[in-house]
Design an enzyme around this catalytic site. Sequence first.
Site, PDB file in Angstrom:
ATOM      1  N   ASP A  91      57.002  50.186 129.276  1.00  0.00           N
ATOM      2  CA  ASP A  91      57.276  51.598 129.592  1.00  0.00           C
ATOM      3  C   ASP A  91      57.640  51.827 131.052  1.00  0.00           C
ATOM      4  O   ASP A  91      57.938  52.946 131.446  1.00  0.00           O
ATOM      5  CB  ASP A  91      56.061  52.464 129.224  1.00  0.00           C
ATOM      6  N   LYS A 143      47.726  57.433 127.589  1.00  0.00           N
ATOM      7  CA  LYS A 143      48.289  58.025 126.367  1.00  0.00           C
ATOM      8  C   LYS A 143      47.992  57.161 125.148  1.00  0.00           C
ATOM      9  O   LYS A 143      47.564  57.668 124.106  1.00  0.00           O
ATOM     10  CB  LYS A 143      49.803  58.188 126.567  1.00  0.00           C
TER      11      LYS A 143
HETATM   12  C1  S3P Z   1      52.844  52.084 122.658  1.00  0.00           C
HETATM   13  C2  S3P Z   1      53.541  50.923 122.509  1.00  0.00           C
HETATM   14  C3  S3P Z   1      54.874  50.709 123.088  1.00  0.00           C
HETATM   15  C4  S3P Z   1      55.187  51.719 124.192  1.00  0.00           C
HETATM   16  C5  S3P Z   1      54.809  53.114 123.788  1.00  0.00           C
HETATM   17  C6  S3P Z   1      53.331  53.203 123.484  1.00  0.00           C
HETATM   18  C7  S3P Z   1      51.548  52.214 121.977  1.00  0.00           C
HETATM   19  O1  S3P Z   1      55.839  50.840 122.075  1.00  0.00           O
HETATM   20  O2  S3P Z   1      56.544  51.668 124.524  1.00  0.00           O
HETATM   21  O3  S3P Z   1      55.112  54.033 124.821  1.00  0.00           O
HETATM   22  O4  S3P Z   1      50.784  53.150 122.304  1.00  0.00           O
HETATM   23  O5  S3P Z   1      51.269  51.390 121.111  1.00  0.00           O
HETATM   24  P1  S3P Z   1      56.245  49.596 121.116  1.00  0.00           P
HETATM   25  O6  S3P Z   1      55.006  49.145 120.492  1.00  0.00           O
HETATM   26  O7  S3P Z   1      57.203  50.153 120.125  1.00  0.00           O
HETATM   27  O8  S3P Z   1      56.882  48.609 122.036  1.00  0.00           O
END
Ligand code: S3P
Length: 434
Positions: free
Chosen positions: A312, A21
């Site tokens: 996550d 993702k």
């Molecule tokens: C993500 C970073 C994470 C993660 C999110 C996806 C990303 O969040 O929890 O599901 O794609 O950069 P944070 O950067 O807020 O920790």
Amino acid sequence: MDFFVEPAAATGGSVSVPGDKSISHRALMLAAIADGTSRIRGFLAGEDCLATSEALRSLGVAIEVRGSEVTVHGAGLHGLRKPAQALDLGNSGTGVRLLAGLLCGQAFDSVLTGDRSLAQRPMERIIVPLERMGASIGSRNGRLPLNVHGSRLSGISYELPVASAQVKSAILLAALYAGGETVVMEPAPTRDHTERLMRSMGIDLDGGDGRIRLTGGQAVRAADVQVPADLSSAAFFVLAALVAPDCELVLGSVGVNPTRTGCLDILREMGGDIELENPRFLGDEPVADIRVRSSALRGIRVDPKLVPLAIDEFPVLFVAAAAARGATSFEGIGELRVKESDRIAVMARALQRLGIRVEETGDGAIVHGGLIQGGTVDSDGDHRVAMSMAVAGTVAAAPVRILNADNVATSFPGFASRLQGIGGKIATHTKQPA
Ligand code: S3P
């Protein structure tokens, strides 16, 4: 939609999971401002990434999505156009935060909105650094909607107060439009997909030792991007195999970027038999096939240093802890309270409903392993909670119903059929029977 899971442990075999993702979002955004046509293979056609592609279309970018193959006709660094309406990023924190970074240096204004869950999540963390660069972003007390006024930006030197790849990436995207150099410092390593992809698309970016430097005004080169399978989606199947008796499962071509593999380290420390086979690269990202065998898990104290590298996967790890012998303590996971749901509270409540003892602390929890009973739990609309509890249901003593599982489509379309494919008994009900 609800999940209804009957006890039937995973039997093994092999399973493939959809594309990453985080990388899919980034590939779309960088391809949108590239010179030339980019192809993205292995794209995650889940609701979150499709919301990002819709937003980019509203910004004038031609994008063709054919399942997991996407063609993006780049508009160039200064080719985005003012959208006719607000951009709705649905449930996607990554979509909204990274787009805010991309849009704050444009020559036009835009509005970013999202669903009920996203509207409760903190946006100050991006507003503060972006405004220091010269951006102007209106919000409702640091929450959506964001009114992004296109502004002239200049580079800053910024030390992230929280280890967040989303904040880092928002700043790096804005930095492409800023005069001079931007420097971002991280308190701990977070996923570095933005940096890897920027480099592979011709951007000169200086990284390493927690300090990333980028000079504005650089053109982005179109690229062919191969997206690995998402380790965060693979984690549900890793758990399903670990907690099942006599199971051996292989997951092919999964991204194993070291900024993402904290969950594998934690599960191994709990006694999980997990091997990485055929390590190789897909573009700039390391991938491997993951072989998992049933294991007797034991409780541990989870090293807080691993938290950003497993951010996550805590819903999965809570279920692993519930199935383990002894107690597992989690500390320093306060960030989980501002994810798609308050994941500490929602997971604690869900596991308690199934007879597991969980003590919640301010920024953590202690999960006492035990017999997982049947029952009805509420995922609170959180995709990762729903999938983790579905895996708990495979080894529960009686059926488990998981309410509000619709959002599984944000990150993992086809989750239920893949769980069935390895022996799980899961049904989806669009209406709760009387
Ligand atoms: C993500 C970073 C994470 C993660 C999110 C996806 C990303 O969040 O929890 O599901 O794609 O950069 P944070 O950067 O807020 O920790």
